[in-house]
Design an enzyme around this catalytic site. Structure first.
Site, PDB file in Angstrom:
ATOM      1  N   HIS A 201      16.712  -2.465  75.888  1.00 43.26           N
ATOM      2  CA  HIS A 201      15.523  -3.163  76.375  1.00 43.26           C
ATOM      3  C   HIS A 201      14.311  -2.244  76.330  1.00 43.26           C
ATOM      4  O   HIS A 201      14.432  -1.027  76.523  1.00 43.26           O
ATOM      5  CB  HIS A 201      15.770  -3.644  77.810  1.00 43.26           C
ATOM      6  CG  HIS A 201      14.737  -4.580  78.326  1.00 43.26           C
ATOM      7  ND1 HIS A 201      13.717  -4.170  79.161  1.00 43.26           N
ATOM      8  CD2 HIS A 201      14.558  -5.921  78.133  1.00 43.26           C
ATOM      9  CE1 HIS A 201      12.959  -5.217  79.465  1.00 43.26           C
ATOM     10  NE2 HIS A 201      13.439  -6.289  78.857  1.00 43.26           N
ATOM     11  N   SER A 404      29.584 -12.568  75.075  1.00 44.02           N
ATOM     12  CA  SER A 404      28.191 -12.962  75.257  1.00 44.02           C
ATOM     13  C   SER A 404      28.024 -14.477  75.257  1.00 44.02           C
ATOM     14  O   SER A 404      28.855 -15.208  74.730  1.00 44.02           O
ATOM     15  CB  SER A 404      27.330 -12.340  74.147  1.00 44.02           C
ATOM     16  OG  SER A 404      25.983 -12.718  74.281  1.00 44.02           O
TER      17      SER A 404
END
Length: 487
Positions: A201, A404
């Site tokens: 991120h 995921s």
């Protein structure tokens, strides 16, 4: 106290159909615009480029106001006539309608919009501030520390660390959790080097800039998880300095989960003992989902990690951004300072902290519990597989990592389509993050519209969909070049 929404509805209904002086100032499109307009790019001379494919450009050093609701000074007689209050109520009521409409087309960002906190409206008129250390009560008495510590204890049990061994707090967002975790690592190892995969991120690299840390970017595998072979090479090049590592429990774009066990093994093989490295686990989205996935590797403080952070407004679902950050109590002393003014200890990033956020988290954790979250995780994974299979079935490139609920697929050609469905895009990729609030019906609506739109975008045989082989692997690519190989 009457709820705010009730006041808005009652006042706005009273003025609808009537002409009030302020109505002439009210711009409906500024509040109820269905899809934000695409800002056209301008060249150096200011001429607008009206090309067929318009993409929004981010221009440093220049603000682009697409919409604005101006703040105006009240007239002298507003208090007696109530025109100003009526105007504001009508604006807020229409804005509420906009939020309702835009929520219907929310797919690209990892927020769970399925929540109801009506019971907490009775507390909204209190200024609840959890300043200082959650475990040390300050002189300010309007706080929610008892709820905050209850939430922290719940996460401590989830990540397997004893109450007397952890320290943590409820943050304003996942970014703050990363900023804090990496700061603790830097304070423990002032000369340490920060390692992070290139798909980490952006807040991780922001932390490196803020703290002026040496930062080494590590390559990733095609799935998006950290490439430990490259990590090993870069560790060995800096054996003389401690390692501070960000481990992703779900990357931003592909939802990839770094192999924590392999990361630890790589550190040990390179000669880094446990007292020479610090691992921060960025679990913003999947950090709270993975514990409920069968046979998934576990994030636990029984392993030599230093801290874990998650977002509270993502999988949990909160009306405001928030998060949870936990670290080992032994580490926090390197960061904390006593503050006489607060009659408390300062070890957080921010000073004042949102005291309402712990209330929302506390309510959800009590309402759902481990079993409730497990059921929602299973639903998300099931729906994510449904979306991926339908995309592939429609001849659209798509990939879904094993651990995921983030489905990666080809970037839509039309920017208006991207904005309508609020998709997150990078290069030729786009993704949908399947959250508890994303139903099969919503996915079907999205897929039907996407398939119909693609039949228009690519009706000319000379216009081809993008190749995603370099991004998600040739086996997941359905572009003309790879379609025949994968059929």
């Amino acid at each position: 106290m009457v709820g705010t929404s009730a006041v808005i509805e009652s006042v706005s209904s009273a003025v609808i159909g009537k002409e009030v002086a302020a109505d002439s100032q009210f711009d409906l499109t500024a509040v109820a615009e269905p899809v934000p307009a695409v800002v056209k790019s301008e060249d150096v001379d200011g001429a607008v480029n009206d090309g067929e494919e318009q993409k929004r450009e981010i221009v440093l050093g220049r603000n682009i106001h697409t919409t604005c609701l101006a703040v105006t000074e009240p007239d002298a007689d507003d208090e007696s006539t109530g025109d100003k209050e009526a105007y504001m109520a009508s604006v807020l009521a229409r804005y509420r309608k906009t939020l309702t409409d835009r929520t219907k087309y929310h797919l690209g960002y990892p927020y769970n919009l399925d929540f109801d906190y009506g019971a907490l409206t009775q507390l909204q008129h209190f200024s609840i501030n959890n300043l200082g250390d959650p475990f040390i009560e300050s002189n300010y008495g309007v706080h929610s520390r008892q709820f905050e510590v209850g939430v922290l204890d719940w996460f401590a049990r989830l990540w397997e660390i004893e109450k007397n061994e952890y320290w943590g707090y409820i943050t304003n967002c996942g970014t703050e959790g990363n900023l804090h975790g990496i700061l603790v690592g830097r304070e423990v190892f002032p000369e340490g080097i920060l390692y992070a995969s290139k798909e980490s991120h952006y807040s991780v690299f922001k932390a490196a800039r803020m703290y002026r840390m040496e930062c080494v970017k590590v390559d990733t595998l095609l799935t998006g998880e950290i490439d430990c072979a490259d990590f090993k090479v870069k560790l060995l090049a800096n054996k003389d300095k401690p390692a501070i590592l960000n481990v992703n429990i779900g990357t931003t774009v592909k939802g990839a989960v770094d192999d924590l066990d392999l990361v630890i093994k790589t550190l040990e093989e390179c000669g880094f003992s446990h007292d020479r490295f610090y691992i921060h686990c960025d679990g913003a989205l999947f950090g709270l989902m993975m514990p409920f996935v069968k046979r998934a590797p576990q994030v636990t403080f029984k392993k030599p990690i230093g801290s874990v952070s998650v977002s509270g407004h993502k999988f949990v679902g909160c009306p405001m951004p928030c998060g949870v950050q936990l670290t080992r109590l032994e580490h926090i002393n390197a960061l904390s300072r006593n503050v006489e003014y607060l009659a408390s200890r300062d070890a957080t990033i921010m000073g004042s902290r949102n005291g309402h956020a712990p209330l929302f988290l506390w309510c959800t954790l009590n309402r759902k519990g481990y079993k409730g979250f497990q059921k929602e995780v299973q639903k998300c994974l099931r729906n994510a597989h449904y979306l991926k299979d339908r995309l592939i079935g429609a001849g659209i490139s798509a990939m879904l990592n094993e651990l995921s609920s983030t489905v990666v697929f080809e970037r839509p050609k039309d920017e208006e389509f991207v904005r309508k469905w609020q998709l997150a895009c990078e290069r030729n990729m786009s993704h949908v993050v399947v959250m508890p609030s994303v139903t099969v019906e919503k996915l079907d609506d999205f897929l039907d519209e996407l398939v119909k739109a693609r039949s228009i975008w690519y009706k000319d045989e000379n216009v081809k969909p993008p190749c995603l082989a370099a991004d998600i692997g040739s086996q997941n690519c359905c572009c003309p070049q790879h379609r025949g190989r994968n059929s």
